[in-house]
Design an enzyme around this catalytic site. Structure first.
Site, mmCIF file in Angstrom:
data_model
loop_
_atom_site.group_PDB
_atom_site.id
_atom_site.type_symbol
_atom_site.label_atom_id
_atom_site.label_comp_id
_atom_site.label_asym_id
_atom_site.label_seq_id
_atom_site.Cartn_x
_atom_site.Cartn_y
_atom_site.Cartn_z
ATOM 1 N N HIS A 72 10.351 -10.438 -21.574
ATOM 2 C CA HIS A 72 9.505 -9.867 -22.620
ATOM 3 C C HIS A 72 10.291 -8.773 -23.336
ATOM 4 C CE1 HIS A 72 8.743 -7.787 -18.813
ATOM 5 N NE2 HIS A 72 8.463 -6.695 -19.509
ATOM 6 N N LYS A 132 0.835 -1.212 0.000
ATOM 7 C CA LYS A 132 0.000 0.000 0.000
ATOM 8 C C LYS A 132 0.864 1.255 0.000
ATOM 9 C CE LYS A 132 -4.101 -1.852 2.091
ATOM 10 N NZ LYS A 132 -4.647 -2.296 3.362
ATOM 11 N N HIS A 146 13.828 -8.357 -21.295
ATOM 12 C CA HIS A 146 14.082 -8.033 -19.881
ATOM 13 C C HIS A 146 12.940 -8.577 -19.044
ATOM 14 C CE1 HIS A 146 11.176 -4.966 -21.129
ATOM 15 N NE2 HIS A 146 10.857 -4.834 -19.851
ATOM 16 N N ASP A 169 10.708 -7.481 -15.410
ATOM 17 C CA ASP A 169 10.466 -6.263 -14.627
ATOM 18 C C ASP A 169 10.798 -6.531 -13.160
ATOM 19 O OD1 ASP A 169 9.654 -5.046 -16.947
ATOM 20 O OD2 ASP A 169 7.519 -5.382 -16.595
HETATM 21 O O1 LIG Z 1 5.922 -1.421 -24.592
HETATM 22 C C1 LIG Z 1 5.865 -2.610 -24.300
HETATM 23 O O2 LIG Z 1 5.088 -3.391 -24.833
HETATM 24 C C2 LIG Z 1 6.784 -3.186 -23.256
HETATM 25 C C3 LIG Z 1 7.099 -2.217 -22.164
HETATM 26 C C4 LIG Z 1 7.860 -2.852 -21.048
HETATM 27 O O3 LIG Z 1 8.117 -4.013 -21.042
HETATM 28 C C5 LIG Z 1 8.321 -2.034 -19.920
HETATM 29 O O4 LIG Z 1 8.146 -0.784 -19.943
HETATM 30 O O5 LIG Z 1 8.882 -2.617 -18.963
HETATM 31 FE FE LIG Z 2 8.833 -4.659 -19.052
#
Ligand SMILES: O=C(O)CCC(=O)C(=O)O
Ligand SMILES: [Fe+2]
Length: 451
Positions: A381, A299, A325, A327
């Site tokens: 991704h 929160k 990468h 996240d």
């Molecule tokens: O723009 C996208 O589809 C990916 C963006 C992304 O993976 C990010 O900002 O961490």
């Molecule tokens: Fe991302």
């Protein structure tokens, strides 16, 4: 850019004029109708998206797309919650991603976020950055698109003044322009703090608690932070309306994230629907506080919003909008326009996610993988770019406060599934990413126990 990338770049005849323009950014190059990519953006063959011919890009989505599991927010809140929780668990375990729809953010807010993303990024006058003092206090490195775009040097964090510099023109190697915005929340004060960056003087920014107004006497090379100051800023460009939109969006996004995390905790067996509203009941006396503690932390947690803009690219098969990468946070909520571009790694293949209007693509981040002791997966991704269409996405990364130590939930450590990750925190993450080459960056692996 990593040195290896420089060395393996395919050599093409240098066009000095083209090469010298790269620093103006990809929007500038695209607007000026360049037909070839400057070398800086050309990836080594092994790292390029598999789009041999430009025209194949149009088919890439259709032929290699992936329908992600869809989680219906309304179902999660209703009598079918337990089925929705099963789908959620399945999505997080096997894909690390899901599409979330029927959430309650007004479609108009979503549409405006996307359209204003372009405005914010490309208005000649205004670029803004929203930030948090605690983020900056441990952040001396800003990563964007997998490469360093800037350095923030903060020299004096005591008191209410901080001076520093921000250089946002360091090498950009991906076909993207973006804007990171951070939000720090002080729940007890009902306050959100923002950091604003003005593009005209790329090295200037200013803290404020309120809707910002332009200040005309900025020193071009310093950052002035006066948290409680009432400096009069007036901007024609950051209108109150735009600003309020960003605040509304950030708040709604946070609410949705917390609701999803409540469901995720339940799907991990850490809480049940009947106990989720009760204060933490550590009845087993093990001192871990079980699942609810993490919700309390979240929160007040960190929230980073990044607006990504991928202009049309003349040679999309040679580059990427964003390199592979994962996240760092618990969850990322990604809002995208109707142009496909996001690809996730699934069964060793890169598959394109077909956008669904008014929905979010949600992905598990490194922190949730750690917290779930490896049950939920933080998946690689990337973003590909398009030869004719511009694309916008707005990513919101949520996690615990930056100083919180993260570890697997004790309830998820068993004999059959022993503890898999060591303790970590955000400062360790920053140290890690700033200490190694982008190619070798895999923070999650560095946190794994027993290899
Ligand atoms: O723009 C996208 O589809 C990916 C963006 C992304 O993976 C990010 O900002 O961490
Ligand atoms: Fe991302």
């Amino acid at each position: 850019m990593s040195p290896t990338m420089v060395m393996t770049v395919e050599t093409r005849k240098e066009d000095d004029e083209l090469e010298s323009q790269y620093q103006k950014g990809v929007k500038h190059l695209s607007d000026n109708g360049i037909e070839r990519l400057p070398n800086k953006y050309i990836l080594p063959v092994s790292e390029r998206p598999n789009l041999l011919l430009i025209k194949e890009l149009a088919y890439a989505c259709k032929h290699s797309n992936l329908t992600l599991p869809v989680i219906d927010f309304a179902e999660l809140q209703g009598p079918n919650r337990s089925q929705a929780l099963d789908s959620l668990a399945n999505a997080c375990e096997h894909y690390g991603f899901f599409q979330e729809f029927r959430q309650q953010i007004m479609p108009v807010v979503l549409v405006l976020m996307i359209s204003h993303g372009v405005f914010w990024l490309h208005d000649d006058e205004v670029l803004w950055l929203v930030g948090s003092i605690s983020l900056l206090s441990c952040l001396d490195w800003v990563s964007y698109g997998g490469c360093s775009v800037g350095w923030i040097m903060l020299h004096n964090l005591g008191g209410s003044k901080v001076w520093g510099t921000l250089d946002i023109l360091v090498a950009q190697v991906c076909w993207v322009e973006g804007l990171p915005c951070c939000v720090e929340r002080h729940a007890e004060l009902h306050q959100v703090r923002w950091l604003v960056l003005h593009q005209k003087w790329k090295l200037s920014c200013h803290w404020c608690d309120e809707v910002p107004q332009m200040h005309h006497n900025w020193n071009a090379v310093t950052v002035l932070v006066e948290i409680d100051s009432n400096i009069n800023w007036v901007s024609q460009y950051i209108s109150t309306c735009c600003w309020k939109l960003a605040v509304t969006y950030a708040n709604e996004n946070k609410y949705l994230f917390l609701k999803l995390m409540e469901a995720i905790e339940e799907s991990l067996g850490l809480t049940t629907t009947t106990t989720k509203n009760k204060k933490t009941d550590d009845s087993d006396g093990d001192g871990d506080g079980d699942g609810d503690d993490i919700l309390e932390e979240l929160k007040d947690g960190s929230q980073l919003m990044v607006v990504n803009c991928y202009p049309p690219c003349p040679e999309p098969h040679l580059t990427l909008g964003m390199p592979p990468h994962s996240d760092y946070g618990f969850l990322t909520l990604l809002l995208q326009d109707e142009v496909p571009g996001l690809q996730i790694q699934f069964q060793q293949k890169w598959l394109t996610i077909e956008p669904i209007p008014n929905s979010f693509v949600v992905n598990v981040g490194d922190h949730l993988e750690i917290f779930s002791n490896g049950r939920y997966k933080s998946v690689l991704h990337r973003a590909i770019v398009n030869p004719t269409k511009s694309r916008i996405s707005v990513a919101s990364l949520h996690s615990v406060p930056l100083k919180t130590i993260l570890r697997p939930s004790p309830k998820l450590i068993t004999k059959a599934n022993p503890r898999r990750y060591m303790d970590t925190d955000f400062a360790t993450f920053l140290k890690y990413v700033s200490s190694c080459e982008p190619k070798t960056k895999n923070f999650l692996d560095s946190r794994k126990l027993n290899g």
